[in-house]
Scaffold this motif. Sequence first.
Motif, mmCIF file in Angstrom:
data_model
loop_
_atom_site.group_PDB
_atom_site.id
_atom_site.type_symbol
_atom_site.label_atom_id
_atom_site.label_comp_id
_atom_site.label_asym_id
_atom_site.label_seq_id
_atom_site.Cartn_x
_atom_site.Cartn_y
_atom_site.Cartn_z
ATOM 1 N N THR A 243 0.767 -1.118 0.047
ATOM 2 C CA THR A 243 0.172 0.009 -0.197
ATOM 3 C C THR A 243 0.875 1.288 -0.141
ATOM 4 O O THR A 243 0.303 2.245 0.442
ATOM 5 C CB THR A 243 -0.967 -0.064 1.250
ATOM 6 N N PHE A 244 2.092 1.119 -0.378
ATOM 7 C CA PHE A 244 3.009 2.163 -0.602
ATOM 8 C C PHE A 244 2.616 3.124 -1.369
ATOM 9 O O PHE A 244 2.267 2.899 -2.599
ATOM 10 C CB PHE A 244 4.413 1.824 -0.597
ATOM 11 N N HIS A 245 2.728 4.651 -1.309
ATOM 12 C CA HIS A 245 2.071 5.534 -2.124
ATOM 13 C C HIS A 245 3.162 6.239 -2.799
ATOM 14 O O HIS A 245 4.411 6.570 -2.052
ATOM 15 C CB HIS A 245 1.271 6.540 -1.443
ATOM 16 N N ASP A 246 3.031 6.412 -4.284
ATOM 17 C CA ASP A 246 4.249 7.305 -4.779
ATOM 18 C C ASP A 246 3.873 8.602 -4.700
ATOM 19 O O ASP A 246 2.972 8.853 -4.831
ATOM 20 C CB ASP A 246 4.344 6.658 -6.208
ATOM 21 N N CYS A 247 5.147 9.129 -4.412
ATOM 22 C CA CYS A 247 5.081 10.670 -4.561
ATOM 23 C C CYS A 247 5.683 11.307 -5.776
ATOM 24 O O CYS A 247 6.811 11.591 -5.980
ATOM 25 C CB CYS A 247 5.709 11.361 -3.278
ATOM 26 N N GLU A 248 4.734 11.390 -6.741
ATOM 27 C CA GLU A 248 5.133 11.790 -8.317
ATOM 28 C C GLU A 248 5.690 13.320 -8.184
ATOM 29 O O GLU A 248 6.514 13.497 -8.858
ATOM 30 C CB GLU A 248 4.183 11.443 -9.290
ATOM 31 N N GLU B 117 10.300 16.978 -8.791
ATOM 32 C CA GLU B 117 11.105 17.941 -7.845
ATOM 33 C C GLU B 117 12.543 17.404 -7.742
ATOM 34 O O GLU B 117 13.561 18.284 -8.151
ATOM 35 C CB GLU B 117 10.549 18.339 -6.606
ATOM 36 N N LEU B 118 12.704 16.318 -7.202
ATOM 37 C CA LEU B 118 13.922 15.845 -7.106
ATOM 38 C C LEU B 118 14.748 15.735 -8.431
ATOM 39 O O LEU B 118 15.926 15.772 -8.337
ATOM 40 C CB LEU B 118 14.043 14.344 -6.378
ATOM 41 N N GLU C 28 19.606 20.381 -12.126
ATOM 42 C CA GLU C 28 20.179 21.823 -11.915
ATOM 43 C C GLU C 28 21.636 21.573 -11.145
ATOM 44 O O GLU C 28 22.383 22.475 -11.425
ATOM 45 C CB GLU C 28 19.574 22.573 -10.709
ATOM 46 N N ALA C 29 21.896 20.740 -10.307
ATOM 47 C CA ALA C 29 23.063 20.420 -9.669
ATOM 48 C C ALA C 29 24.113 19.747 -10.712
ATOM 49 O O ALA C 29 25.308 20.240 -10.703
ATOM 50 C CB ALA C 29 22.930 19.220 -8.690
ATOM 51 N N ARG C 30 23.786 19.144 -11.588
ATOM 52 C CA ARG C 30 24.579 18.685 -12.739
ATOM 53 C C ARG C 30 24.805 19.722 -13.788
ATOM 54 O O ARG C 30 26.096 19.814 -14.051
ATOM 55 C CB ARG C 30 23.836 17.348 -13.572
ATOM 56 N N ALA C 31 24.145 20.702 -14.108
ATOM 57 C CA ALA C 31 24.290 21.808 -14.689
ATOM 58 C C ALA C 31 25.258 22.770 -14.042
ATOM 59 O O ALA C 31 26.378 23.109 -14.604
ATOM 60 C CB ALA C 31 23.037 22.627 -15.030
#
Length: 92
Positions: A63-68, A73-74, A80-83
């Motif tokens: 019953t784990f819910h995904d946080c799309e 955002e991640l 952004e960090a790679r750039a």
Amino acid sequence: MTKLAQWLWALALLGSTWAALTMGALGLELPSSCREVLWPLPAYLLVSAGCYALGTVGYRVATFHDCEDAARELQSQIQEARADLTRRGLRF
């Protein structure tokens, strides 16, 4: 009182009750059928607790819910960090 302390108190209470009943410290003369059930009781309780834990973990995984939104955002933060690191001279 912490949850660990509560569990330890309950375990000590159940363990001492079991030991008193199986060793005859209370002076009670239990029937043979009760003694036959009482001796392996800790093993039964351990197996039951293991089954409960396994069932609980399985249910939580199912019953784990995904946080799309959080995943998107991640991913954007990673880009952004790679750039930023590429601009500073780091090659991937």
